[in-house]
Write a protein that holds these residues in place. Structure first.
Motif, PDB file in Angstrom:
ATOM      1  N   TYR A   1       0.822  -1.195   0.000  1.00  0.00           N
ATOM      2  CA  TYR A   1       0.000   0.000   0.000  1.00  0.00           C
ATOM      3  C   TYR A   1       0.868   1.262   0.000  1.00  0.00           C
ATOM      4  CZ  TYR A   1      -3.535  -3.448   1.123  1.00  0.00           C
ATOM      5  OH  TYR A   1      -4.349  -4.549   1.089  1.00  0.00           O
TER       6      TYR A   1
ATOM      7  N   HIS B   1      -5.360   3.178   2.702  1.00  0.00           N
ATOM      8  CA  HIS B   1      -4.977   3.622   1.357  1.00  0.00           C
ATOM      9  C   HIS B   1      -6.165   4.296   0.658  1.00  0.00           C
ATOM     10  CE1 HIS B   1      -2.360   3.212  -2.319  1.00  0.00           C
ATOM     11  NE2 HIS B   1      -3.530   3.527  -2.858  1.00  0.00           N
TER      12      HIS B   1
ATOM     13  N   SER C   1      -6.746   4.983  -7.081  1.00  0.00           N
ATOM     14  CA  SER C   1      -5.382   4.606  -6.717  1.00  0.00           C
ATOM     15  C   SER C   1      -5.328   3.183  -6.178  1.00  0.00           C
ATOM     16  CB  SER C   1      -4.826   5.579  -5.673  1.00  0.00           C
ATOM     17  OG  SER C   1      -3.560   5.144  -5.218  1.00  0.00           O
TER      18      SER C   1
ATOM     19  N   TYR D   1      -3.236   0.001  -7.686  1.00  0.00           N
ATOM     20  CA  TYR D   1      -2.307  -0.798  -6.873  1.00  0.00           C
ATOM     21  C   TYR D   1      -2.655  -2.278  -6.986  1.00  0.00           C
ATOM     22  CZ  TYR D   1       0.638   2.538  -4.348  1.00  0.00           C
ATOM     23  OH  TYR D   1       1.608   3.451  -4.008  1.00  0.00           O
TER      24      TYR D   1
END
Length: 338
Positions: free
Chosen positions: A7, A17, A25, A29
């Motif tokens: 993270y 996160h 985002s 990830y």
């Protein structure tokens, strides 16, 4: 497969996160995280021997409103989930999808709170052969949710020694599959349908809502893609040797879509209405649904040692043992984390 996520700076988990960097985002990830194949190769019955044990899970949510991935997903062959405590989560509890999986001694409370037609422990399809769901304390999910759900032609699982209580819909739900063994479970206060065993697969062949069982549809393509005709598979799961795909003889119990050769027996049901639930015509015809003891909810305190504290051990010299002479008390104190 699983993914290994790292993270963003200063974040210990996905929730932090999400709050700090936003949804997009987190998605990026996840997509960038490397995949690791889960051991346990189904085709040759190679066991993975992976274990998720003695963990606590709280307030979990994976997915979108109305549909969430389980807190624990157990795939592969021969893996185990045991002695975990899962509760207070929007997501379902434990999902599994491989053979010889063992789910045991878990305590799962107040999960699947946002899901319709969901479960605390569940699977679907023929891949459940050889799997065991035993000695779990499963309870307290509202709405349209089920305790233990072997969904959409789920086959071959053994379900015994579980406490299933306070579910909005079915305590144990068998979704049209075969070769299921359901015994020695305690089912308490699960609406008016403690056990459901439908015939969706065979109905689907003849125009029912479960279109997956139509000739050439996904139930059959998945079955043909599995190793059910191999010597290795039939040695491990002899029940699969009798599966037939002859659409001209649909009254044959060996015709795969029929809910055949299951046993639902020796279970203790305590409910507001004194009935077993909903058992389909074909399940009654081709499986053994018998020898279950059913009592009204008003008898609860007279049956168990201390139900108000979660002790569902039968009282000594209980008359239940006269009706269910082979019933074995459950290891209540061993369920959950150690």
């Amino acid at each position: 497969r699983c993914r290994v996520l790292e993270y963003g700076d200063g974040c210990k988990d996905a929730n932090e996160h999400l709050m700090k960097y936003g949804k997009q985002s987190l998605i990026e990830y996840y997509k960038a995280a490397p995949e690791i194949k889960i051991p346990g190769y189904t085709y040759y019955c190679h066991e993975g021997d992976l274990v998720i044990e003695n963990c606590t899970f709280r307030n979990c949510c994976f997915g979108q409103i109305g549909f969430h991935a389980p807190v624990i997903c157990c795939g592969g062959c021969g893996n185990r989930v045991s002695h975990n405590d899962i509760r207070d989560s929007i997501a379902p509890g434990i999902g599994f999808g491989g053979p010889d999986v063992v789910i045991e001694y878990n305590r799962i409370v107040n999960v699947t709170t946002d899901n319709g037609d969901s479960n605390a422990i569940g699977s679907s399809g023929t891949a459940a052969y050889g799997s065991v769901i035993r000695f779990n304390d499963v309870g307290g999910s509202p709405g349209f949710s089920h305790g233990i759900y072997v969904d959409d032609f789920g086959c071959g699982a053994r379900i015994y020694g579980n406490v299933v209580r306070d579910f909005g819909q079915f305590g144990i739900f068998l979704g049209g599959g075969r070769d299921l063994d359901v015994r020695n479970n305690i089912i308490i206060n699960s609406n008016d349908r403690p056990i459901s065993y439908d015939q969706r697969a065979i109905d689907g062949v003849n125009g029912g809502w479960f279109t997956n069982s139509l000739k050439g549809a996904s139930m059959w393509t998945n079955l043909y893609a599995s190793p059910w005709k191999t010597e290795v598979w039939q040695a491990a799961y002899p029940q699969t040797a009798r599966l037939k795909d002859d659409f001209s003889n649909q009254d044959d119990p060996d015709f795969a879509p029929n809910p055949s050769y299951s046993t639902v027996s020796g279970n203790l049901i305590v409910n507001a209405t004194k009935n077993i639930g909903s058992i389909s015509e074909k399940a009654n015809q081709f499986s053994d649904i018998s020898g279950n003891a059913i009592y009204k909810l008003t008898k609860l305190s007279g049956i168990f040692t201390s139900p108000e504290t979660g002790d569902y051990t039968l009282k000594e010299n209980s008359k239940i043992f006269e009706e269910l002479p082979d019933f074995e008390n459950l290891p209540i104190s061993e369920m959950g984390r150690y």
